[in-house]
Design an enzyme around this catalytic site. Structure first.
Site, PDB file in Angstrom:
ATOM      1  N   LYS A   1       0.859  -1.197   0.000  1.00  0.00           N
ATOM      2  CA  LYS A   1       0.000   0.000   0.000  1.00  0.00           C
ATOM      3  C   LYS A   1       0.883   1.230   0.000  1.00  0.00           C
ATOM      4  CE  LYS A   1      -4.566   0.789   0.538  1.00  0.00           C
ATOM      5  NZ  LYS A   1      -5.689  -0.136   0.323  1.00  0.00           N
TER       6      LYS A   1
HETATM    7  P1  NAD Z   1     -13.030   7.746  -2.424  1.00  0.00           P
HETATM    8  O1  NAD Z   1     -11.939   8.739  -2.474  1.00  0.00           O
HETATM    9  O2  NAD Z   1     -13.726   7.404  -3.681  1.00  0.00           O
HETATM   10  O3  NAD Z   1     -14.135   8.230  -1.372  1.00  0.00           O
HETATM   11  C1  NAD Z   1     -13.798   8.576  -0.069  1.00  0.00           C
HETATM   12  C2  NAD Z   1     -15.036   9.135   0.602  1.00  0.00           C
HETATM   13  O4  NAD Z   1     -14.714   9.364   1.966  1.00  0.00           O
HETATM   14  C3  NAD Z   1     -15.508  10.450   0.003  1.00  0.00           C
HETATM   15  O5  NAD Z   1     -16.918  10.478  -0.061  1.00  0.00           O
HETATM   16  C4  NAD Z   1     -15.050  11.474   1.031  1.00  0.00           C
HETATM   17  O6  NAD Z   1     -15.863  12.629   1.094  1.00  0.00           O
HETATM   18  C5  NAD Z   1     -15.195  10.650   2.306  1.00  0.00           C
HETATM   19  N1  NAD Z   1     -14.412  11.262   3.375  1.00  0.00           N
HETATM   20  C6  NAD Z   1     -13.174  11.810   3.293  1.00  0.00           C
HETATM   21  N2  NAD Z   1     -12.847  12.394   4.452  1.00  0.00           N
HETATM   22  C7  NAD Z   1     -13.902  12.185   5.268  1.00  0.00           C
HETATM   23  C8  NAD Z   1     -14.175  12.585   6.573  1.00  0.00           C
HETATM   24  N3  NAD Z   1     -13.321  13.345   7.224  1.00  0.00           N
HETATM   25  N4  NAD Z   1     -15.347  12.160   7.139  1.00  0.00           N
HETATM   26  C9  NAD Z   1     -16.258  11.458   6.429  1.00  0.00           C
HETATM   27  N5  NAD Z   1     -16.066  11.097   5.157  1.00  0.00           N
HETATM   28  C10 NAD Z   1     -14.898  11.446   4.591  1.00  0.00           C
HETATM   29  O7  NAD Z   1     -12.391   6.455  -1.738  1.00  0.00           O
HETATM   30  P2  NAD Z   1     -12.874   4.948  -1.851  1.00  0.00           P
HETATM   31  O8  NAD Z   1     -12.101   4.305  -2.926  1.00  0.00           O
HETATM   32  O9  NAD Z   1     -14.353   4.904  -1.852  1.00  0.00           O
HETATM   33  O10 NAD Z   1     -12.308   4.337  -0.486  1.00  0.00           O
HETATM   34  C11 NAD Z   1     -13.036   4.438   0.730  1.00  0.00           C
HETATM   35  C12 NAD Z   1     -12.516   3.413   1.716  1.00  0.00           C
HETATM   36  O11 NAD Z   1     -12.647   2.100   1.162  1.00  0.00           O
HETATM   37  C13 NAD Z   1     -11.036   3.545   2.075  1.00  0.00           C
HETATM   38  O12 NAD Z   1     -10.855   3.149   3.404  1.00  0.00           O
HETATM   39  C14 NAD Z   1     -10.365   2.557   1.148  1.00  0.00           C
HETATM   40  O13 NAD Z   1      -9.118   2.130   1.633  1.00  0.00           O
HETATM   41  C15 NAD Z   1     -11.390   1.449   1.161  1.00  0.00           C
HETATM   42  N6  NAD Z   1     -11.318   0.545   0.012  1.00  0.00           N
HETATM   43  C16 NAD Z   1     -11.433   1.016  -1.250  1.00  0.00           C
HETATM   44  C17 NAD Z   1     -11.399   0.105  -2.306  1.00  0.00           C
HETATM   45  C18 NAD Z   1     -11.598   0.541  -3.734  1.00  0.00           C
HETATM   46  O14 NAD Z   1     -11.694  -0.329  -4.599  1.00  0.00           O
HETATM   47  N7  NAD Z   1     -11.710   1.816  -4.031  1.00  0.00           N
HETATM   48  C19 NAD Z   1     -11.217  -1.261  -2.060  1.00  0.00           C
HETATM   49  C20 NAD Z   1     -11.130  -1.693  -0.749  1.00  0.00           C
HETATM   50  C21 NAD Z   1     -11.186  -0.787   0.286  1.00  0.00           C
END
Ligand code: NAD
Length: 426
Positions: A111
């Site tokens: 990561k």
């Molecule tokens: P993203 O950037 O698309 O979305 C992140 C979201 O979190 C946004 O809506 C943002 O406004 C919100 N956010 C940011 N700061 C915040 C705060 N202070 N309080 C509340 N909300 C807040 O990211 P994503 O890809 O959707 O990833 C989200 C989570 O899922 C992360 O923990 C990531 O590691 C995990 N994840 C993502 C994937 C993937 O395929 N994208 C896979 C597995 C896990």
């Protein structure tokens, strides 16, 4: 605690080690393997200069941590966020090792990311930051060595820039053998149809399986989602199909609530028009951030950052189920409170593994020069998640433990077996 703050920076690595030690004790993990897995293999920090739009030069700091590659190439996302640092990257890389092992994939865990708020930069600056970061990482990433993917604030466009930069540094004749250095690319640039929704689809597949195992009808069940980006939106999209009702959403800009239900598609359209923010959505009322987790609902889907469910809010949670879309959203102390209250947690390494499973399919598609259809992708994805879920359920029963510890045990048993078969060189 309310929305994610600087607090997300502390404790994630302690959490992952606490979870690891709990499972290792329970299953009596081989001491040598335990020693190996208790540390990360490589921690790479790069500082690199980038020309800004106004002609000035700024130096950025990027990270890539490679935790373990006993089962295959390192695999895991790149995050662009102010909370990215070496501890966050170590924790997230370690979780990836467990996640890929649990899903039965031929990968290890990695990561990384850059400590920036991408909202402060123009698209052309982000492109140069991304390309220069890729160049700085050099051969520390590679299609059969370490394969990044999207994470918080990174997307298909950013993956396309990484793939192009990495492949452009190779001889023309082998250029196309290198584009799968990243997954999560746009579909026309070698991406997988359905990779965008893979994580959210997997989250909902896990929730449906939990409902089935516990005789729960999801129709009309109330749920709340923290984070309305890739994972949060797609989870809400697929939850909507089950007839469950989304009553509150929180993102970086605030918290909204409507007891009659929020339409995920209409909120997504609003967010798209408002620079990815749910702020000022007219069909819900704004409520205090700190009231979010305590809302009267059945299911909580954290899908933002780490360490969001803490001792400060865990005792207020009324839901029966927490389905971890985010990585590390529940800290170890909060987890004890939740388990005591009888709340089930579908742990991140199972619940959000749809993303890395989709990435694996994209990687295979690229390696074999194939193009997969979305129905095929989603059905194979479902199959892999259900297989992992089933193993976790059975292991939880066998060891009389919670789902997170059981998920770790399944993952650790697989890695332990490989170390025992191959031995430790020399
Ligand atoms: P993203 O950037 O698309 O979305 C992140 C979201 O979190 C946004 O809506 C943002 O406004 C919100 N956010 C940011 N700061 C915040 C705060 N202070 N309080 C509340 N909300 C807040 O990211 P994503 O890809 O959707 O990833 C989200 C989570 O899922 C992360 O923990 C990531 O590691 C995990 N994840 C993502 C994937 C993937 O395929 N994208 C896979 C597995 C896990």
């Amino acid at each position: 605690m309310s929305r994610a703050t600087e607090k997300t920076r502390t404790g994630m690595y302690e959490n992952v080690m606490h979870e690891f030690n709990k499972a290792a004790d329970k299953m009596n993990l081989d001491p040598g393997v335990r020693e190996i897995l208790a540390t990360t293999q490589n921690e790479i920090i790069v500082h690199f200069p980038v020309k800004m739009d106004d002609g000035s030069v700024k130096v950025f700091t990027g990270y890539r941590v490679q935790h373990n590659n006993a089962l295959g190439p390192y695999k895991g996302g790149l995050r662009y966020h102010p909370t990215v640092d070496i501890d966050a990257a170590k924790a997230l890389a370690t979780w990836m090792t467990w996640k890929t092992a649990l899903a039965g994939l031929p990968y290890g865990g990695g990561k990384g990311g850059i400590q920036i708020d991408p909202k402060e930069y123009s698209d052309s600056e982000l492109e140069r930051i991304t390309r220069r970061f890729t160049y700085a990482l050099g051969e520390n990433i590679g299609p059969d060595y370490d394969i990044p993917a999207p994470d918080v604030n990174t997307n298909a466009q950013i993956m396309a820039w990484i793939a192009d930069t990495y492949a452009s540094s190779k001889a023309p004749a082998v250029r196309f053998k290198n584009l799968h250095v990243v997954t999560g690319k746009p579909v026309f640039s070698g991406g997988l149809e359905g990779r965008d929704r893979a994580t959210g689809f997997g989250v909902v597949t896990s929730i449906k399986k939990w409902a089935e195992s516990n005789g729960v009808d999801l129709k009309g069940k109330k749920y709340i989602v923290q984070g309305f980006g890739n994972v949060g939106y797609w989870a809400a999209h697929f939850m909507h199909e089950t007839g469950a009702k989304l009553i509150a959403v929180q993102d970086h800009s605030g918290t909204i609530f409507n007891t009659d239900g929020i339409d995920p598609e209409s909120l997504a359209a609003h967010s798209k028009e408002n620079q990815n923010s749910i702020n000022a959505y007219s069909q819900a009322e704004k409520i205090k951030d700190e009231d979010f987790f305590g809302l009267d609902c059945d299911i909580v889907i954290p899908a933002a950052l780490g360490n969001q469910i803490t001792v400060d809010n865990a005792q207020h949670i009324k839901a029966q189920l927490i389905a971890e879309g985010a990585n590390g959203p529940t800290d170890s102390a909060a987890e004890e409170i939740l388990l005591e209250k009888g709340i089930t947690i579908i742990p991140d390494i199972l619940c959000n593994s749809g993303g890395v499973i989709g990435s694996y399919f994209e990687w295979l598609q690229n390696k074999r020069a194939e193009i997969w259809k979305i129905d095929e992708v989603l059905s194979q994805l479902e199959d892999k998640i259900l297989t992992a879920y089933d193993k976790v359920e059975k292991t939880a029963k066998k060891y009389e433990t919670d789902y997170r510890t059981a998920a770790y045990i399944v993952a650790l048993e697989r890695i332990e077996r490989v170390y025992k078969e191959r031995g430790v060189f020399p």
